[in-house]
Write a protein that holds these residues in place. Sequence first.
Motif: not given
Length: 96
Positions: A58-60, A72-76
């Motif tokens: 969560p903090d990143q 990954f930053e994107s869920i997709t």
Amino acid sequence: MSGQDIIDDTTGDYDRLETELVAQDRDASRVATADIDEATARRLVGDLVEDDVVTPIPDQRILVHEPSSKPFESITQLAVFHRGWQAATDADAEDD
């Protein structure tokens, strides 16, 4: 080749047919990954988090795919990656 042998030679036809059948088999065994919408991605990633396959940081603001250690930053993007990774893993297991 002589006259009649040239007409009866079907080697080229057989090679084209074999190539087409191999391509069809390959296409049938592939998993579709490009058709993941946002809702499907969220459901899949939610299930992966519950199964401890994905760890949220969560903090990143990233999600880590634990089997591959990829962040990954994107869920997709994570959902598409996981489907492809799972398909490759399943294919490797079938080969063994």
